[in-house]
Design an enzyme around this catalytic site. Structure first.
Site, PDB file in Angstrom:
ATOM      1  N   SER A  31       0.803  -1.233   0.000  1.00 48.20           N
ATOM      2  CA  SER A  31       0.000   0.000   0.000  1.00 48.20           C
ATOM      3  C   SER A  31       0.829   1.273   0.000  1.00 48.20           C
ATOM      4  O   SER A  31       0.304   2.338  -0.331  1.00 48.20           O
ATOM      5  CB  SER A  31      -0.950   0.006   1.199  1.00 48.20           C
ATOM      6  OG  SER A  31      -0.240  -0.152   2.414  1.00 48.20           O
ATOM      7  N   ASP A 337      -3.213   8.081   8.139  1.00 44.90           N
ATOM      8  CA  ASP A 337      -4.401   7.365   8.609  1.00 44.90           C
ATOM      9  C   ASP A 337      -4.098   6.327   9.678  1.00 44.90           C
ATOM     10  O   ASP A 337      -4.920   5.473   9.971  1.00 44.90           O
ATOM     11  CB  ASP A 337      -5.118   6.695   7.436  1.00 44.90           C
ATOM     12  CG  ASP A 337      -4.221   5.712   6.685  1.00 44.90           C
ATOM     13  OD1 ASP A 337      -3.079   5.480   7.132  1.00 44.90           O
ATOM     14  OD2 ASP A 337      -4.662   5.164   5.645  1.00 44.90           O
ATOM     15  N   HIS A 340      -0.482   4.573   6.995  1.00 40.45           N
ATOM     16  CA  HIS A 340       0.268   5.146   5.882  1.00 40.45           C
ATOM     17  C   HIS A 340       0.702   6.579   6.209  1.00 40.45           C
ATOM     18  O   HIS A 340       0.224   7.166   7.173  1.00 40.45           O
ATOM     19  CB  HIS A 340      -0.601   5.126   4.615  1.00 40.45           C
ATOM     20  CG  HIS A 340      -1.210   3.788   4.358  1.00 40.45           C
ATOM     21  ND1 HIS A 340      -2.520   3.494   4.691  1.00 40.45           N
ATOM     22  CD2 HIS A 340      -0.685   2.658   3.815  1.00 40.45           C
ATOM     23  CE1 HIS A 340      -2.778   2.234   4.371  1.00 40.45           C
ATOM     24  NE2 HIS A 340      -1.688   1.705   3.842  1.00 40.45           N
TER      25      HIS A 340
END
Length: 369
Positions: A31, A337, A340
């Site tokens: 991610s 968040d 990340h």
């Protein structure tokens, strides 16, 4: 405060040179560099929140499938070389001649059936591991080179392509940590993870890759999510910043083994340029001296987008869910968040990989003109 960070970056690194050396970029990862594959792959089977506001608020003004408030490291690297933002491979873009992104959020270095078979996870994982992503690339490779042979892809075809493999390992270790394993047990998996990464790097070089960047792990013990999920009553489990020592020791061990293993890859493949990209030191630099980077000191371990708690992260109310708000100035935070990073942090890391000092060797100085 975000202007302070921007001013620092411009003074330290200057304006982008806009080098056009690389004609395409191909990425495998998780991610940290995913530009939309997770949303495409996961939406049919599990709830997804990163495709909802406030994701993308800083640069794009809308969610794009990137798990951040704006651009990722790979976006800044593409901009440096005058290339377009990479399309997610699962989007089936009609034009991948200048690169494609195979990275998927949640991806592991080890194949997912290993975690399921050994009861390290209690849920079905998406089949998006490093080996799966390599398979996606292998299926696309002949069309990129207009040939069905590996030899036809060497030299001119990928000679001016930049390959990025990773970061990988964070999800592997996180699954093992969350299975209740201790530091010694998690650490025992590091050689297996590194071996898997190195094997794929060598496979890509065999396919004709001339430039491969391999990022290490960030200091995940400073992640608001892990700080919440692995909270300890023992003060000695935390360092001076407040990060989890054990988690970061595993990350540091991973980076040391990976860096050393890449030295062996260089020796076996002297014609290829292999870059170790440090994901750990730039984040530690910001955390250790937040005021220098325009980061709010009192919030250095808190997420910008979250629903309260010591680290502004709550697994039952994550960013993107109704009622979960983002901070006013994401550039004043390290974590976006809880998992990340913010665009400002990714920008700093990207410049450190391109120009130094956070890469061995820096990408721009490694180019063989």
């Amino acid at each position: 405060m975000e202007l302070t960070l921007l001013f620092f970056l411009l003074c330290r690194f200057g304006v982008s040179s806009g080098s056009g050396y690389f004609t395409s970029i191909f990425t495998l990862g998780d991610s940290y560099i995913d530009t939309g594959n997770f949303v495409i792959m996961a939406t049919p089977v599990i709830p997804v929140w990163i495709d909802k506001p406030p994701y993308g608020m800083t640069f794009f003004g809308r969610p794009t499938g990137r798990p951040s408030d704006g651009r990722l490291i790979i976006d800044f690297i593409a901009e440096e070389f005058g290339l377009p933002f990479l399309p997610a491979s699962l989007a089936n873009s009609s034009d991948v001649s200048r690169g494609v992104n195979f990275a998927v959020g949640g991806a592991t270095a080890i194949d997912v059936d290993f975690f399921e078979r050994n009861n390290l996870v209690q849920f079905k994982l998406l089949n998006n591991s490093l080996g799966v992503q390599l398979g996606w690339f292998e299926r696309l490779r002949p069309s990129l080179c207009n040939t069905t042979t590996t030899e036809g892809c060497k030299g001119g075809c990928f000679g001016r392509s930049l390959f990025i493999v990773g970061e990988f390992g964070v999800n592997d270790y996180n699954f093992i940590w969350m299975a209740g394993k201790n530091e010694t047990e998690v650490r025992s998996y590091v050689p297996k993870v590194v071996e898997r990464i190195v094997s794929v790097v060598e496979k890509l070089i065999g396919d004709g890759a001339a430039y491969v960047v391999v990022p290490g792990n960030p200091p995940n013990g400073c992640s608001p999510a892990l700080l919440t999920l692995l909270a300890s009553p023992n003060a000695t489990d935390y360092d001076a910043i407040g990060c989890l020592r054990g988690v970061n020791r595993v990350a540091a061990r991973h980076n040391a083994l990976l860096h050393a293993a890449l030295g062996g890859v260089r020796a076996r493949h002297p014609g290829a340029t292999v870059v170790f990209a440090d994901f750990y030191k730039p984040i530690r630099a910001i955390l250790e001296n937040p005021g220098h980077f325009g980061v709010a000191g009192g919030d250095v371990l808190k997420a910008c987008c979250g629903a309260g708690g010591a680290y502004n992260w709550n697994g039952s109310a994550v960013c993107g869910m109704p009622g979960v708000a983002a901070c006013e100035k994401p550039a004043a935070y390290v974590s976006w968040d809880g998992v990340h990073y913010t665009e400002a942090v990714y920008s700093y890391i990207a410049k450190g990989w391109l120009h130094g000092p956070y890469a061995d060797p820096p990408i721009l100085s490694a180019i063989k003109h």
